[in-house]
Design a protein around this motif. Sequence first.
Motif, PDB file in Angstrom:
ATOM      1  N   ILE A  67       2.835  10.102  10.846  1.00 14.78           N
ATOM      2  CA  ILE A  67       2.499  10.028   9.171  1.00 14.78           C
ATOM      3  C   ILE A  67       0.978  10.640   9.277  1.00 14.78           C
ATOM      4  O   ILE A  67      -0.144  10.199   9.986  1.00 14.78           O
ATOM      5  CB  ILE A  67       2.001   8.292   9.395  1.00 14.78           C
ATOM      6  CG1 ILE A  67       4.179   7.625   9.014  1.00 14.78           C
ATOM      7  CG2 ILE A  67       1.313   7.854   7.743  1.00 14.78           C
ATOM      8  CD1 ILE A  67       3.925   5.947   9.773  1.00 14.78           C
ATOM      9  N   ARG A  68       0.532  11.208   8.138  1.00  9.88           N
ATOM     10  CA  ARG A  68      -0.357  11.775   7.969  1.00  9.88           C
ATOM     11  C   ARG A  68      -1.619  11.048   7.340  1.00  9.88           C
ATOM     12  O   ARG A  68      -0.857  11.006   5.754  1.00  9.88           O
ATOM     13  CB  ARG A  68      -0.180  13.037   7.383  1.00  9.88           C
ATOM     14  CG  ARG A  68      -0.903  14.246   7.623  1.00  9.88           C
ATOM     15  CD  ARG A  68      -1.087  15.358   7.439  1.00  9.88           C
ATOM     16  NE  ARG A  68      -2.407  16.429   6.741  1.00  9.88           N
ATOM     17  CZ  ARG A  68      -2.777  17.599   8.335  1.00  9.88           C
ATOM     18  NH1 ARG A  68      -1.708  18.141   8.747  1.00  9.88           N
ATOM     19  NH2 ARG A  68      -3.897  17.876   7.734  1.00  9.88           N
ATOM     20  N   LEU A  69      -2.406  10.633   7.270  1.00 10.13           N
ATOM     21  CA  LEU A  69      -3.667  10.297   6.009  1.00 10.13           C
ATOM     22  C   LEU A  69      -4.463  11.636   6.170  1.00 10.13           C
ATOM     23  O   LEU A  69      -5.432  12.098   6.776  1.00 10.13           O
ATOM     24  CB  LEU A  69      -4.529   8.987   6.665  1.00 10.13           C
ATOM     25  CG  LEU A  69      -3.256   7.491   6.843  1.00 10.13           C
ATOM     26  CD1 LEU A  69      -3.489   6.556   8.027  1.00 10.13           C
ATOM     27  CD2 LEU A  69      -2.773   7.273   6.328  1.00 10.13           C
ATOM     28  N   THR A  70      -4.830  11.586   5.281  1.00  7.15           N
ATOM     29  CA  THR A  70      -5.768  12.304   4.524  1.00  7.15           C
ATOM     30  C   THR A  70      -6.825  11.977   3.616  1.00  7.15           C
ATOM     31  O   THR A  70      -6.351  11.425   2.103  1.00  7.15           O
ATOM     32  CB  THR A  70      -4.962  13.491   3.822  1.00  7.15           C
ATOM     33  OG1 THR A  70      -4.028  13.858   4.761  1.00  7.15           O
ATOM     34  CG2 THR A  70      -5.969  14.678   3.377  1.00  7.15           C
ATOM     35  N   GLY A  71      -8.132  12.278   3.702  1.00  5.45           N
ATOM     36  CA  GLY A  71      -8.904  11.891   2.955  1.00  5.45           C
ATOM     37  C   GLY A  71     -10.100  10.570   3.101  1.00  5.45           C
ATOM     38  O   GLY A  71     -10.495  10.768   4.454  1.00  5.45           O
ATOM     39  N   ARG A  72     -10.796   9.815   2.491  1.00  8.56           N
ATOM     40  CA  ARG A  72     -11.329   9.205   3.058  1.00  8.56           C
ATOM     41  C   ARG A  72     -10.922   7.694   3.399  1.00  8.56           C
ATOM     42  O   ARG A  72     -10.388   7.005   2.751  1.00  8.56           O
ATOM     43  CB  ARG A  72     -12.665   8.207   2.187  1.00  8.56           C
ATOM     44  CG  ARG A  72     -13.349   9.666   1.538  1.00  8.56           C
ATOM     45  CD  ARG A  72     -14.418   9.030   1.237  1.00  8.56           C
ATOM     46  NE  ARG A  72     -15.478   8.441   1.109  1.00  8.56           N
ATOM     47  CZ  ARG A  72     -16.628   8.250   1.359  1.00  8.56           C
ATOM     48  NH1 ARG A  72     -17.075   9.383   2.530  1.00  8.56           N
ATOM     49  NH2 ARG A  72     -17.053   6.471   1.712  1.00  8.56           N
TER      50      ARG A  72
END
Length: 114
Positions: free
Chosen positions: A15-20
């Motif tokens: 699971i890839r989270l990107t951003g703030r």
Amino acid sequence: MSITFKDTNESLRHIRLTGRLDIAGIDAVSATFAELSASTTRSVVVDLSEVTFLVSFGIRELITNAKLIQQRGGRMVIYVGNNRAVHKTLETTGIDTLIPTFADALQADCAALA
């Protein structure tokens, strides 16, 4: 904030989270993150290498989802890559002692499957 996932095999999900990962970011991904965490029989590597900001609400989200994965017999680990700011935050708060954290992707995969 965005979230994507890839099932590497029958035992591992990334699971890839990107951003703030702040309040607004959590609001944007929370339901999907929980669904992806609870709906698989796989262990999970959460990729935070592209997270630009992490606050306590984001840490709570990680812990909540790690518990969901653990309740169904899986394991969550965190991959931070070269993201020193996020790694430092996880280390300072002690989360890295609860959820194993890795700078190396292969080590993260191996630990998730252990």
